[in-house]
Design a protein around this motif. Structure first.
Motif, PDB file in Angstrom:
ATOM      1  N   LEU A 285      84.511  -3.949  20.625  1.00  0.00           N
ATOM      2  CA  LEU A 285      85.550  -3.332  19.814  1.00  0.00           C
ATOM      3  C   LEU A 285      85.436  -1.734  19.954  1.00  0.00           C
ATOM      4  N   TRP A 286      84.178  -1.190  20.344  1.00  0.00           N
ATOM      5  CA  TRP A 286      84.101   0.290  20.737  1.00  0.00           C
ATOM      6  C   TRP A 286      84.785   0.525  22.148  1.00  0.00           C
ATOM      7  N   ALA A 287      84.541  -0.526  23.011  1.00  0.00           N
ATOM      8  CA  ALA A 287      85.258  -0.543  24.550  1.00  0.00           C
ATOM      9  C   ALA A 287      86.662  -0.589  24.301  1.00  0.00           C
ATOM     10  N   GLU A 288      87.314  -1.202  23.413  1.00  0.00           N
ATOM     11  CA  GLU A 288      88.804  -1.482  23.271  1.00  0.00           C
ATOM     12  C   GLU A 288      89.419  -0.523  22.822  1.00  0.00           C
ATOM     13  N   SER A 289      88.698   0.346  21.995  1.00  0.00           N
ATOM     14  CA  SER A 289      89.182   1.508  21.186  1.00  0.00           C
ATOM     15  C   SER A 289      89.095   2.708  22.190  1.00  0.00           C
ATOM     16  N   LEU A 290      87.837   2.907  23.210  1.00  0.00           N
ATOM     17  CA  LEU A 290      87.897   3.834  24.241  1.00  0.00           C
ATOM     18  C   LEU A 290      89.014   3.655  25.157  1.00  0.00           C
ATOM     19  N   ASP A 291      89.189   2.345  25.515  1.00  0.00           N
ATOM     20  CA  ASP A 291      90.313   2.015  26.509  1.00  0.00           C
ATOM     21  C   ASP A 291      91.686   2.134  25.855  1.00  0.00           C
ATOM     22  N   ASN A 292      91.855   2.087  24.630  1.00  0.00           N
ATOM     23  CA  ASN A 292      93.214   2.305  23.927  1.00  0.00           C
ATOM     24  C   ASN A 292      93.430   3.855  24.136  1.00  0.00           C
ATOM     25  N   MET A 293      92.377   4.710  23.869  1.00  0.00           N
ATOM     26  CA  MET A 293      92.469   6.157  23.888  1.00  0.00           C
ATOM     27  C   MET A 293      92.793   6.394  25.227  1.00  0.00           C
ATOM     28  N   GLY A 294      92.250   5.852  26.276  1.00  0.00           N
ATOM     29  CA  GLY A 294      92.581   6.204  27.715  1.00  0.00           C
ATOM     30  C   GLY A 294      94.248   5.896  27.987  1.00  0.00           C
ATOM     31  N   LEU A 295      94.585   4.671  27.297  1.00  0.00           N
ATOM     32  CA  LEU A 295      95.993   4.424  27.663  1.00  0.00           C
ATOM     33  C   LEU A 295      96.931   5.496  26.822  1.00  0.00           C
ATOM     34  N   LEU A 296      96.457   6.074  25.909  1.00  0.00           N
ATOM     35  CA  LEU A 296      97.394   6.741  25.136  1.00  0.00           C
ATOM     36  C   LEU A 296      97.554   8.118  25.900  1.00  0.00           C
ATOM     37  N   HIS A 297      96.272   8.639  26.363  1.00  0.00           N
ATOM     38  CA  HIS A 297      96.433   9.765  27.403  1.00  0.00           C
ATOM     39  C   HIS A 297      97.147   9.660  28.549  1.00  0.00           C
ATOM     40  N   ARG A 298      97.023   8.511  29.279  1.00  0.00           N
ATOM     41  CA  ARG A 298      98.071   7.998  30.188  1.00  0.00           C
ATOM     42  C   ARG A 298      99.572   8.222  29.868  1.00  0.00           C
ATOM     43  N   PHE A 299      99.856   7.539  28.781  1.00  0.00           N
ATOM     44  CA  PHE A 299     101.070   7.708  28.325  1.00  0.00           C
ATOM     45  C   PHE A 299     101.698   9.026  28.090  1.00  0.00           C
ATOM     46  N   HIS A 300     100.898   9.866  27.898  1.00  0.00           N
ATOM     47  CA  HIS A 300     101.048  11.498  27.846  1.00  0.00           C
ATOM     48  C   HIS A 300     101.121  12.170  29.148  1.00  0.00           C
ATOM     49  N   SER A 301     100.644  11.497  30.361  1.00  0.00           N
ATOM     50  CA  SER A 301     100.535  11.770  31.495  1.00  0.00           C
ATOM     51  C   SER A 301      99.316  12.618  31.633  1.00  0.00           C
ATOM     52  N   ARG A 302      98.386  12.248  31.068  1.00  0.00           N
ATOM     53  CA  ARG A 302      97.185  13.190  31.079  1.00  0.00           C
ATOM     54  C   ARG A 302      96.191  12.065  31.761  1.00  0.00           C
ATOM     55  N   PHE A 303      96.448  12.048  33.270  1.00  0.00           N
ATOM     56  CA  PHE A 303      95.668  11.040  33.810  1.00  0.00           C
ATOM     57  C   PHE A 303      94.025  11.443  33.952  1.00  0.00           C
TER      58      PHE A 303
END
Length: 214
Positions: free
Chosen positions: A84-102
């Motif tokens: 669940l921690w890993a999924e949460s981290l991955d989700n945070m990464g996706l949101l940064h990608r959606f904001h083009s903060r690769f």
């Protein structure tokens, strides 16, 4: 188009949009209620993840998307559920990608992968996290890093005979190698591999994307 038809057309369009927004707001309110009242920690934390994604879909400029994503990361770490921690981290990464903060997305995806790499979790998560590192790294211009992680995802996908992830990783490798000077043949070979897999899957969109790349 007559005036009456035009009015009816725009009225119908407005009603569709209004109903869609009303439905999205209802779903959002329901998720917030779950996050506030859930007795199970895992249910509450997953509600935070879903909230962050839904908020972003409704309004990409709403800062609450990252607020709930960060809550999920911090509290899942405290809770001690590694996946669940890993999924949460991955989700945070996706949101940064959606904001083009690769560049900011990469560490979250990489940490998610490292948390599960040696754990007996479903192979799906290892492929997903590795492919997400590949995407973020590729868009950030870190093509060697992208290749490394796509290859890892491809290895697992082939072990699992997971055609969808074989196609994703192979296409990612084609896109990455095409940006590294002197690796045109490698890029072509992976595009062709992805194409053949998409043919097996009868995925018209996937085939079209690879034909365009080739």
């Amino acid at each position: 188009m007559t005036t009456i038809i035009k009015i009816n057309f725009w009225l119908a369009t407005f009603l569709v949009l209004f109903n869609g927004l009303a439905g999205a707001q209802s779903d959002l309110d329901s998720l917030k209620h779950t996050a506030e009242t859930a007795e199970q920690e895992t249910e509450r934390l997953r509600a935070y993840i879903d909230l962050s994604r839904m908020i972003h879909r409704i309004d990409p400029n709403d800062p609450e998307d990252l607020y709930y994503a960060e809550l999920a990361v911090n509290q899942s770490q405290e809770f001690g559920d590694t996946l669940l921690w890993a999924e949460s981290l991955d989700n945070m990464g996706l949101l940064h990608r959606f904001h083009s903060r690769f560049g900011q997305a990469i560490p979250f995806h990489r940490q998610a992968l490292e948390l599960v790499r040696e754990k007996p979790v479903d192979a799906y998560f290892k492929m997903r996290f590795a492919n997400n590192v590949g995407v973020a790294a590729r868009y950030d211009g870190a093509f060697d890093m992208a290749v490394e992680h796509y290859l890892y995802a491809l290895k697992i996908a082939e072990q699992e005979d997971d055609l969808r992830n074989i196609a994703i990783a192979s296409n990612g490798l084609g896109n990455s190698f095409s940006q590294i000077e002197g690796n045109e043949e490698a890029a072509l070979s992976y595009y062709l591999k992805a194409l053949e897999v998409e043919k097996q899957r009868e995925n018209g969109l996937g085939m079209a994307m690879n034909y365009l790349s080739i």
